[in-house]
Motif scaffolding. Structure first.
Motif, PDB file in Angstrom:
ATOM      1  N   THR A 107      -7.454  -1.820  -5.775  1.00 60.00           N
ATOM      2  CA  THR A 107      -6.661  -1.897  -4.550  1.00 60.00           C
ATOM      3  C   THR A 107      -7.486  -2.441  -3.386  1.00 60.00           C
ATOM      4  O   THR A 107      -6.920  -2.820  -2.364  1.00 60.00           O
ATOM      5  CB  THR A 107      -6.066  -0.526  -4.169  1.00 60.00           C
ATOM      6  N   ALA A 153       1.134   0.873  -3.888  1.00 61.08           N
ATOM      7  CA  ALA A 153       0.321   0.249  -4.935  1.00 61.08           C
ATOM      8  C   ALA A 153      -0.668   1.250  -5.514  1.00 61.08           C
ATOM      9  O   ALA A 153      -0.835   1.341  -6.738  1.00 61.08           O
ATOM     10  CB  ALA A 153      -0.414  -0.970  -4.388  1.00 61.08           C
ATOM     11  N   TRP A 154      -1.316   2.031  -4.660  1.00 61.48           N
ATOM     12  CA  TRP A 154      -2.269   3.023  -5.149  1.00 61.48           C
ATOM     13  C   TRP A 154      -1.568   4.082  -5.980  1.00 61.48           C
ATOM     14  O   TRP A 154      -2.033   4.446  -7.058  1.00 61.48           O
ATOM     15  CB  TRP A 154      -3.016   3.695  -3.996  1.00 61.48           C
ATOM     16  N   GLN A 161      -0.514   2.761  -9.370  1.00 63.92           N
ATOM     17  CA  GLN A 161      -1.648   2.440 -10.224  1.00 63.92           C
ATOM     18  C   GLN A 161      -2.470   3.667 -10.606  1.00 63.92           C
ATOM     19  O   GLN A 161      -2.865   3.801 -11.759  1.00 63.92           O
ATOM     20  CB  GLN A 161      -2.561   1.427  -9.527  1.00 63.92           C
ATOM     21  N   GLU A 205       2.039  -2.977   5.662  1.00 61.77           N
ATOM     22  CA  GLU A 205       0.853  -3.033   4.810  1.00 61.77           C
ATOM     23  C   GLU A 205       0.424  -1.638   4.364  1.00 61.77           C
ATOM     24  O   GLU A 205       0.029  -1.439   3.220  1.00 61.77           O
ATOM     25  CB  GLU A 205      -0.298  -3.716   5.541  1.00 61.77           C
ATOM     26  N   LEU A 251       0.258  -0.540   0.566  1.00 55.18           N
ATOM     27  CA  LEU A 251      -1.016  -0.122  -0.012  1.00 55.18           C
ATOM     28  C   LEU A 251      -0.898   1.251  -0.657  1.00 55.18           C
ATOM     29  O   LEU A 251      -1.390   1.476  -1.766  1.00 55.18           O
ATOM     30  CB  LEU A 251      -2.105  -0.116   1.064  1.00 55.18           C
ATOM     31  N   TYR A 252      -0.209   2.176   0.010  1.00 56.37           N
ATOM     32  CA  TYR A 252      -0.014   3.504  -0.582  1.00 56.37           C
ATOM     33  C   TYR A 252       0.817   3.410  -1.854  1.00 56.37           C
ATOM     34  O   TYR A 252       0.489   4.049  -2.862  1.00 56.37           O
ATOM     35  CB  TYR A 252       0.657   4.458   0.413  1.00 56.37           C
ATOM     36  N   VAL A 260      -6.360  -5.909  -2.650  1.00 57.25           N
ATOM     37  CA  VAL A 260      -5.131  -5.938  -1.860  1.00 57.25           C
ATOM     38  C   VAL A 260      -5.460  -5.665  -0.395  1.00 57.25           C
ATOM     39  O   VAL A 260      -4.924  -6.319   0.504  1.00 57.25           O
ATOM     40  CB  VAL A 260      -4.119  -4.899  -2.395  1.00 57.25           C
ATOM     41  N   LEU A 261      -6.359  -4.745  -0.152  1.00 54.72           N
ATOM     42  CA  LEU A 261      -6.770  -4.433   1.217  1.00 54.72           C
ATOM     43  C   LEU A 261      -7.430  -5.637   1.876  1.00 54.72           C
ATOM     44  O   LEU A 261      -7.176  -5.925   3.051  1.00 54.72           O
ATOM     45  CB  LEU A 261      -7.717  -3.237   1.209  1.00 54.72           C
ATOM     46  N   ARG A 293      -8.755   1.583 -11.036  1.00 54.00           N
ATOM     47  CA  ARG A 293      -7.533   1.143 -10.375  1.00 54.00           C
ATOM     48  C   ARG A 293      -7.620   1.305  -8.864  1.00 54.00           C
ATOM     49  O   ARG A 293      -7.067   0.510  -8.122  1.00 54.00           O
ATOM     50  CB  ARG A 293      -6.336   1.897 -10.937  1.00 54.00           C
ATOM     51  N   THR A 294      -8.331   2.320  -8.417  1.00 51.37           N
ATOM     52  CA  THR A 294      -8.527   2.502  -6.983  1.00 51.37           C
ATOM     53  C   THR A 294      -9.384   1.378  -6.425  1.00 51.37           C
ATOM     54  O   THR A 294      -9.120   0.861  -5.337  1.00 51.37           O
ATOM     55  CB  THR A 294      -9.164   3.873  -6.699  1.00 51.37           C
TER      56      THR A 294
END
Length: 103
Positions: free
Chosen positions: A37, A75-76, A79, A68, A72-73, A40-41, A33-34
């Protein structure tokens, strides 16, 4: 994290070997999962490149970077981070002597 597995950890129903298997499986999920991401980045980097090419105002670029970063944080955490925190909390309650098994 699966509710039945989490309840099993809290109730200390697993042997140390079974718990290690659960931990390894969760670690693989977190790693996968990491890595997801990263897509996304890359998308955010493309947005930033377009903003730079169009010579957008620095304030807009800075605001976009902040948004962003927060996205991003979030989402991480949703997940991967949540899996880790649920596992660690269950481990603390069910197996307080096994601190070395934390993620």
């Amino acid at each position: 994290m699966d509710e039945s597995v989490r309840q099993g950890i809290v109730a200390a129903r697993y042997t140390e070997m079974e718990l290690e298997g659960i931990r390894c499986q969760l670690r693989r999920q977190v790693e996968e999962r990491t890595k997801a991401t990263a897509g996304v980045l890359a998308l955010f980097a493309a947005f930033d490149a377009m903003l730079l090419m169009t010579k957008t105002a620095p304030f807009v670029l800075a605001a976009m970077l902040v948004v962003e970063g927060v996205a991003l944080y979030a989402a991480w955490y949703l997940q991967a981070g949540r899996l880790k925190s649920q596992y660690n909390a269950a481990l603390r309650r069910g197996y307080p002597r096994l601190e070395r098994m934390r993620m």
